[in-house]
Motif scaffolding. Structure first.
Motif, PDB file in Angstrom:
ATOM      1  N   ASN A 284       0.836  -1.196   0.000  1.00  0.00           N
ATOM      2  CA  ASN A 284       0.000   0.000   0.000  1.00  0.00           C
ATOM      3  C   ASN A 284       0.880   1.259   0.000  1.00  0.00           C
ATOM      4  O   ASN A 284       0.667   2.195   0.779  1.00  0.00           O
ATOM      5  CB  ASN A 284      -0.921  -0.012   1.236  1.00  0.00           C
ATOM      6  CG  ASN A 284      -2.304   0.516   0.907  1.00  0.00           C
ATOM      7  OD1 ASN A 284      -2.418   1.462   0.148  1.00  0.00           O
ATOM      8  ND2 ASN A 284      -3.340  -0.092   1.461  1.00  0.00           N
TER       9      ASN A 284
ATOM     10  N   ASN B 134     -20.177   3.660   6.557  1.00  0.00           N
ATOM     11  CA  ASN B 134     -18.850   4.276   6.548  1.00  0.00           C
ATOM     12  C   ASN B 134     -18.983   5.802   6.581  1.00  0.00           C
ATOM     13  O   ASN B 134     -19.892   6.372   5.978  1.00  0.00           O
ATOM     14  CB  ASN B 134     -18.154   3.799   5.259  1.00  0.00           C
ATOM     15  CG  ASN B 134     -16.942   4.592   4.904  1.00  0.00           C
ATOM     16  OD1 ASN B 134     -17.044   5.569   4.159  1.00  0.00           O
ATOM     17  ND2 ASN B 134     -15.797   4.219   5.396  1.00  0.00           N
ATOM     18  N   ALA B 167      -9.077   6.843  11.634  1.00  0.00           N
ATOM     19  CA  ALA B 167      -8.241   5.727  12.093  1.00  0.00           C
ATOM     20  C   ALA B 167      -8.239   5.633  13.619  1.00  0.00           C
ATOM     21  O   ALA B 167      -7.474   4.869  14.189  1.00  0.00           O
ATOM     22  CB  ALA B 167      -6.820   5.892  11.564  1.00  0.00           C
ATOM     23  N   HIS B 204      -5.541   6.261   1.215  1.00  0.00           N
ATOM     24  CA  HIS B 204      -6.085   5.525   2.364  1.00  0.00           C
ATOM     25  C   HIS B 204      -5.461   4.138   2.430  1.00  0.00           C
ATOM     26  O   HIS B 204      -5.465   3.400   1.439  1.00  0.00           O
ATOM     27  CB  HIS B 204      -7.599   5.416   2.232  1.00  0.00           C
ATOM     28  CG  HIS B 204      -8.269   5.029   3.512  1.00  0.00           C
ATOM     29  ND1 HIS B 204      -8.261   3.750   4.001  1.00  0.00           N
ATOM     30  CD2 HIS B 204      -8.949   5.773   4.412  1.00  0.00           C
ATOM     31  CE1 HIS B 204      -8.924   3.714   5.146  1.00  0.00           C
ATOM     32  NE2 HIS B 204      -9.361   4.933   5.421  1.00  0.00           N
ATOM     33  N   SER B 206      -6.284   1.313   3.744  1.00  0.00           N
ATOM     34  CA  SER B 206      -7.058   0.079   3.902  1.00  0.00           C
ATOM     35  C   SER B 206      -6.619  -0.902   2.824  1.00  0.00           C
ATOM     36  O   SER B 206      -6.093  -0.501   1.781  1.00  0.00           O
ATOM     37  CB  SER B 206      -8.554   0.380   3.799  1.00  0.00           C
ATOM     38  OG  SER B 206      -8.842   1.152   2.656  1.00  0.00           O
ATOM     39  N   CYS B 214      -9.008   0.630  -2.921  1.00  0.00           N
ATOM     40  CA  CYS B 214      -8.857   0.159  -1.548  1.00  0.00           C
ATOM     41  C   CYS B 214     -10.243  -0.081  -0.952  1.00  0.00           C
ATOM     42  O   CYS B 214     -11.253   0.362  -1.503  1.00  0.00           O
ATOM     43  CB  CYS B 214      -8.031   1.146  -0.713  1.00  0.00           C
ATOM     44  SG  CYS B 214      -8.834   2.711  -0.385  1.00  0.00           S
ATOM     45  N   GLN B 215     -10.265  -0.783   0.186  1.00  0.00           N
ATOM     46  CA  GLN B 215     -11.560  -1.127   0.790  1.00  0.00           C
ATOM     47  C   GLN B 215     -12.375   0.117   1.137  1.00  0.00           C
ATOM     48  O   GLN B 215     -13.598   0.125   0.994  1.00  0.00           O
ATOM     49  CB  GLN B 215     -11.333  -1.987   2.033  1.00  0.00           C
ATOM     50  CG  GLN B 215     -10.986  -3.419   1.682  1.00  0.00           C
ATOM     51  CD  GLN B 215     -10.856  -4.314   2.904  1.00  0.00           C
ATOM     52  OE1 GLN B 215     -11.074  -3.873   4.023  1.00  0.00           O
ATOM     53  NE2 GLN B 215     -10.505  -5.563   2.683  1.00  0.00           N
ATOM     54  N   GLU B 216     -11.694   1.155   1.598  1.00  0.00           N
ATOM     55  CA  GLU B 216     -12.418   2.392   1.923  1.00  0.00           C
ATOM     56  C   GLU B 216     -13.160   2.923   0.687  1.00  0.00           C
ATOM     57  O   GLU B 216     -14.312   3.359   0.775  1.00  0.00           O
ATOM     58  CB  GLU B 216     -11.426   3.448   2.437  1.00  0.00           C
ATOM     59  CG  GLU B 216     -12.055   4.766   2.856  1.00  0.00           C
ATOM     60  CD  GLU B 216     -12.666   4.739   4.255  1.00  0.00           C
ATOM     61  OE1 GLU B 216     -12.642   3.668   4.897  1.00  0.00           O
ATOM     62  OE2 GLU B 216     -13.163   5.775   4.696  1.00  0.00           O
TER      63      GLU B 216
END
Lengths: 352, 352
Positions: A284, B134, B167, B204, B206, B214-216
């Motif tokens: 990442n 979220n 976070a 981000h 994640s 990314c997951q976010e």
């Protein structure tokens, strides 16, 4: 660099020698061994008499005046639009070429607007003035022009994450002073910026146009079209200042007429001049402004297929605002002028 | 709020009472006079025994256990996905309703995912668990759903400017510690974050999905589709962390099938629940995260016609990540459960 046509070198003046970009210009001329035979450092009367080191020599800053441009081949200006407008004709009349970092002449049809990796050929058309593009525009251009050459971009949506340096050296100091104040639960100073930037972000505070875009955003639109020679290119930009010292970042969405394979995009960008693809998907790890600081390259990453459009690509970049976003690009233009013998003195040298 | 169906009030447990969101949940229950008859504060054994003030009374934190959920009507959980997964069945079996702030159940088809201003009707379908979306998704949803109701959104491109609070509380402390270190020319700590966030930004962190998002980012895509009941809605997101403490900002590009007049958009948003249009074009004053901090509303501004698309709109928002992005939305869901008599005890009260 070879300067076989002008063995004695170039007589350079820097207008705005004490600013964030001016300081970087001086360093870059030295670092890149630009063939300087004489360097004049010009600034406002306030700074006159101070000295700045160049190649180990302390050079004294002079107050800008008409006389100062006599016997100069090249002026690198970064003292704001009004200063550039005030002195441009004097500079040209004195026989020098002005490479101007302000927005004063960028959209002037007689003035080439140049990113050397993109449109070096435009330099040949100059009539004494060459404009250095807006910082966000240069950084974006480097990352997307190589793709545009493979398949013309149809539409571009960009959101920026712009550092304090875009507002000058005072602004860089202010964002640090603001952070210190906020950490100490004191009121942050807001002299350079209209609002606190430390621990905050806000839309770029350049004047707003009637269409609801700020001037910074319209620079990205208009300058990119001019540099790419793509007057119809559809661009929408949102420019936001973030509390970063000197490198900008940008989230860019590109739309093409046909799908643009991600693998192809990565291959093209990994070979593009001035670009470094920085992607470690496992960890990442992607471009970040703190790592782009002080570097020449524009770092590009998170190159991915846009899941909202079959012909879309998303990418992310970070690049040093003062360096490639301003001073380095100006010095590269100067190098181009020398290489292509586009300075008046070199023309003379050639015509002899 | 009237609670005529249950005069004695609701027995509430907060799971994750010591976190950034947990702390805010306790404050909001008090501020909004939620009809609490009994409040249990649950956390990891590490925090057990500490006290937190609620309505002027010092409540002692208990270590989470199966017994702790006995005689509880409502659990507000914000202790991470694995904790929610571990205790969800116990909570439901004990006869309580779980309003879960983690991502554990959001995409579960049997679990309603609710923003009370958007899809309150979905709460009636709950089977013991309701998911709180979220943070970036909630904030964006509030600003764009009112427009989507007038004309369905065809495509959405968003770039976020996300604060450290996303976070957790430790991350908020870390970004301040990082700033302090950098100002003192020391190495910034990176325990909560993989990279320095102070004076920096980064994508981000994640986990990345195969598609390169990314997951976010995928949460914004999938959760928005579920909340809007628009499974085909085309969304692309770029999620970036910025050194801001506790409010997120977002640059959003919307594409409709027909032009959406800017005046109409402003009118609709100025009347939308939970939204405040904040635009002072003359003074270049728009939403900023430092001003959204601690506020309930999502602030929207720079609403403008997209110059790259005849049916496009651009807008910018800032909203408190901990408040409307998490704790406030959860408490609003709880209020909705009380009002619509959707808690087991209230059902019992009604069936008597």
């Amino acid at each position: 660099m070879e300067v076989n046509h002008l063995s004695e070198g170039i007589r350079v003046a820097i207008l705005g020698a004490t600013g964030a970009v001016g300081t970087e210009l001086i360093q870059l001329l030295e670092e890149r061994a630009f063939p300087v035979s004489q360097l004049k450092l010009l600034a406002s009367p306030r700074s006159a008499g101070k000295t700045i080191s160049f190649r180990g020599e302390a050079l004294t800053i002079e107050a800008v005046s008409a006389e100062a441009f006599q016997d100069v081949d090249l002026v690198l200006a970064s003292a704001g639009g009004s200063t550039s407008k005030a002195w441009a004709q004097t500079i040209v009349d004195a026989g020098a070429v002005l490479v101007d970092n302000s927005s004063a002449f960028r959209m002037d049809e007689t003035v080439p607007l140049i990113v050397p990796e993109i449109n070096p050929q435009a330099a040949a058309q100059h009539q004494g003035i060459i404009a250095n593009p807006n910082c966000t525009t240069i950084l974006m251009g480097l990352a997307i022009f190589p793709l545009h050459q493979i398949q013309p971009i149809q539409r571009l949506i960009v959101a920026t994450y712009q550092s304090a340096s875009g507002a000058g050296a005072q602004a860089m100091a202010e964002v640090k002073a603001q952070a210190r104040a906020i950490l100490n639960e004191e009121t942050p100073p807001t002299d350079a910026f209209p609002y606190p930037l430390a621990f905050n972000v806000f839309p770029h505070n350049s004047p707003l146009t009637e269409q609801g875009y700020c001037q910074e955003e319209m620079k990205m639109v208009k300058e990119t079209r001019k540099i790419f020679d793509a007057p119809e290119l559809r661009i929408s930009a949102t420019c936001i200042r973030v509390p970063v010292l000197r490198a900008h970042s940008e989230a860019i969405n590109l739309e093409f007429a046909e799908p643009f394979p991600v693998g192809k995009a990565k291959e093209v960008l990994s070979q593009a001049p001035g670009v470094e693809v920085r992607e470690d998907w496992e960890n990442n790890y992607f471009p970040m402004p703190n790592e782009a600081t002080g570097k020449d390259e524009v770092f590009v990453g998170r190159i991915r297929q846009d899941i909202s459009h079959p012909c879309g690509l998303e990418l992310w970049l970070s690049g040093d605002q003062i360096r490639k976003g301003a001073a380095l690009n100006a010095v590269q233009i100067a190098e181009l002028l020398v290489k292509d013998q586009l300075l008046p003195t070199t023309e003379k040298a050639v015509s002899v």
